[in-house]
Design an enzyme around this catalytic site. Sequence first.
Site, short mmCIF file in Angstrom:
data_model
loop_
_atom_site.label_atom_id
_atom_site.label_comp_id
_atom_site.label_asym_id
_atom_site.label_seq_id
_atom_site.Cartn_x
_atom_site.Cartn_y
_atom_site.Cartn_z
CE LYS A 132 -3.19 -2.83 -0.14
NZ LYS A 132 -2.28 -3.96 -0.17
CG HIS A 154 -26.40 16.11 -4.04
ND1 HIS A 154 -26.15 15.33 -5.15
CD2 HIS A 154 -26.40 17.40 -4.47
CE1 HIS A 154 -25.99 16.12 -6.20
NE2 HIS A 154 -26.14 17.39 -5.81
#
Length: 459
Positions: free
Chosen positions: A48, A438
């Site tokens: 990673k 949103h």
Amino acid sequence: MYDIIIIGAGTAGIAAYKEAIKKTQNILIINDGSWDTTCARVGCMPSKILISTANRVYDIQHADEVELTVKAQIDTSHVMQHVQSLRDRFTKATLKDVNSWEKSHKISGKAEFIDAQTVQVANQKYQAKSFIVAVGSTPSFNREWKESLGDLLITSDQIFELNELPKRLAVIGSGVIAIEIAQAMHRLGVETTVFARSEKVGSLTSPTLQKNAIEVLSNELNIKFKVLPEHVQKYRNKVKIEFTEHGQSQQLITDYLLVATGRDSLLNTLKLQNIDTSFSDITKLPIDPHTKQLAQLPIFVVGDAFTSTPIQHEAAHEGRQAVQNCLNFSKLKNIKTLTPLGIMFSSPEMAGVGQNFKSLTHQKTAFVTGYASYEKQGRAIVNGKNQGGVEVYVDIKTRKLLGAELFIQSAEHLAHLLAWMVGQKLTVDEVLDNPFYHPTLEEGLRTALKHARRQLKAV
């Protein structure tokens, strides 16, 4: 006689020891090799670090995705030192923990079973009422190739030890480890060629998402599908690979050959045949998939010593849970209780949650598939990362969310949300009653769930 002997000090073994020491001081952990875990030393963490650095380079070079013009000189000469420095930081933390344990509770050496209650380490015998076997696995590779290439053939155990990035790299395999490393190396400027046995990349079982992943990753990586090396040899301190593609004989010269075709269990080092001659074939061991018990014996095999999904958090969970079964042998409990969750750190990321498309189809489960493309997903477009899509699988009768597969940026985060939903046995209606802010990537999940719900109405 010990209450428990733990064999192996990887993630599963260390978790088992930490749990066992809470219950009894009469324990022993035996480990052959390093005590700092595969994950920290050559697996999860160094890979990673490499991927993170590679993705930073890619974002700089592709700033035009968000209408930025960038002129940059990128020096990758210190990348491997960065990987090793951070890797050592993580391994030191593990070793510090292990070094704090009582010396009488741990020994280094290779354990071999003499019978179901006895193991031997360097001619010294140790007996226990029960055993937790967590010996892990090792990368598989072609022995003949290794003899021919020597140190030029590497696996995930060696690649993070390189002093500098190679100029050219050939990768055998198209699974999780192969694609993660190949893509990272390519983004760091290494000329990378991938040889794949089949026309498949990564961990996805959904035909739709798999097709999408092949298209996206093939646009970036040089992947030779259904092509494998026919002959490899050392040539002027490099690797010469001969292969056939499109009916034509070809060759490739590369600095290293990375073999990432899977891992082999280390159970064959334990001489289990001394317990029962039928145990000589470790691929056919009678291990209960739920309790992880070997036959009817007080022996429990955990972690990636016997699994098709070597995942760190599952190994730790199994190690802890196995202790309870060792100390309560008459009342065994299921160890495999976590919702399946697998994540591949490619770009876009791949993830699988709960039951996947292949398993549901194989079981002939009555389900609907809700799909959302992220090519047109609002937040993904804003981020300049609008690729891939999401599938959710919903049971037709119960309306419960059974699983999902993802091929999108930030799949690692959305997959966790889905795993918790599956684990709580939520219906599609209950999930959709929750808030979706949103504009976020999570809204794409709502799109897929609503798509599934519309199909349920039509059934």
